[in-house]
Write an enzyme that holds these catalytic residues in place. Sequence first.
Site, PDB file in Angstrom:
ATOM      1  N   ASP A 191       0.855  -1.179   0.000  1.00 30.31           N
ATOM      2  CA  ASP A 191       0.000   0.000   0.000  1.00 30.31           C
ATOM      3  C   ASP A 191       0.892   1.229   0.000  1.00 30.31           C
ATOM      4  OD1 ASP A 191      -2.672   1.375   0.388  1.00 30.31           O
ATOM      5  OD2 ASP A 191      -1.628   2.067   2.190  1.00 30.31           O
ATOM      6  N   GLU A 275      -1.714  -1.492  -5.911  1.00 31.53           N
ATOM      7  CA  GLU A 275      -2.975  -0.880  -6.294  1.00 31.53           C
ATOM      8  C   GLU A 275      -2.737   0.054  -7.476  1.00 31.53           C
ATOM      9  OE1 GLU A 275      -6.790   1.296  -4.105  1.00 31.53           O
ATOM     10  OE2 GLU A 275      -4.827   1.214  -3.133  1.00 31.53           O
ATOM     11  N   ASP A 356      -3.142   1.423   6.835  1.00 30.25           N
ATOM     12  CA  ASP A 356      -2.267   1.061   5.726  1.00 30.25           C
ATOM     13  C   ASP A 356      -1.960  -0.432   5.708  1.00 30.25           C
ATOM     14  OD1 ASP A 356      -2.204   3.739   5.022  1.00 30.25           O
ATOM     15  OD2 ASP A 356      -0.435   4.150   6.242  1.00 30.25           O
TER      16      ASP A 356
END
Length: 417
Positions: A191, A275, A356
């Site tokens: 992340d 992501e 996170d």
Amino acid sequence: MHLRYSYRVYPTAGQRSALARTFGCARVVFNDALAVRKQARKDGLPYPRGTDLQKLVITGAKRTTERSWLASVGVDPLIQSLRDLDTAYRNFFDSVSGKRAGRAMGPPRFKSKRDSRQSLRFTRNGFRIRSNGKLNLAKIGDVRVKWSRALPADPSSVTILLDPSGRYHASFIVDVEPEHLPTLDSEIGIDLGLTTYAVLSDGSVIDNPRFLRKAEKRLKAAQRELSRKAKGSKKREKARRKVARAHAKVADTRRDWLHKQTTRIIRETQAVYLEDLNVRGLGRGRLAKSVHDAGWAAFRRLLEEKAARYGRTVGIVHRAFASSQLCSRCGHRDGPKPLAVREWTCGACGVLHDRDLNAARNILAAGQADRLNVPGGPVRPGVAIPRQARPDERGTHLGDQRFTGVRAAGAGGIPAA
């Protein structure tokens, strides 16, 4: 696979003059060819081919009084300039027709001598590497090279680059075989953020170095000094170089740090999942400076390139996946949260999550689910696919309720990492 190896070169004063002359000639050839094609389109004539352009703007132009100085430089960079124009047109046409992915490409534009970056490309006929380590360029001479590492194979071409700070680099293209590393069992989800650069699903954290923020004081002082100089003066050019060197130092430091981090991650893990962030959109918001300083796009690109070279896997999770809203323990969707909320408790199972770390674990689970579902079929993490997917099911994604029976909110019970 093709790799690029870049080295610093140190031309003499005479060689710098020869390079500047060659930069100008290649730029003129490019602009002349572009003008010919634009005029042909305006007159409704057929599209000029590359060989016809070469005869017109290089061979024929050398015999004219206005372009006789083209004969003073090597012909190889001039031909490569025409090939660059062909590539620019090809990219434009492919972008218009939809063959080229990514952002839309515009038509080629005329080059300016005031461009902050200049480049020349030589093929095998235009350069050679001497036994003493110097780089011989046609009609330029033997240029001293700072060999930081050996080339793994004979290069097929070399590009000479002049950056805004006045540094020269030689960029070689070599063809090498992939070097697959030993297979590992570890997989991680990452992340990316600004407070901390990256949080991994195994709990490790990469701090954000903030190279631009740390250098802002020095950059502001150099920029103020530049603004006080008279335009067109030699002192202004000297101050401009100082500003460019300060920015180059920041960029070089960031690039070196990104290479070290991505190399370590690729060597220690078999698969990495990220992501798909909208970096371009975030770069237009109030956090634009921090987003550009982070270099997320370069981080992802380096991971993908090194994974292809060393036999690793990089998976990209769709940006619509609610990684910060799902509980990584039970899969419950707890709703959106402002950025100020760094910890939250799941309303279903009562587990306290670090924002996170929880997102990294969700990214890992979603990436593994997509990877297991490569042939297509229902996406449900932790459940084996019992059959071959039907043609109408291929390409389904997490949250496509028509085929998976799972809403976008649910991961079907995403397991904890």
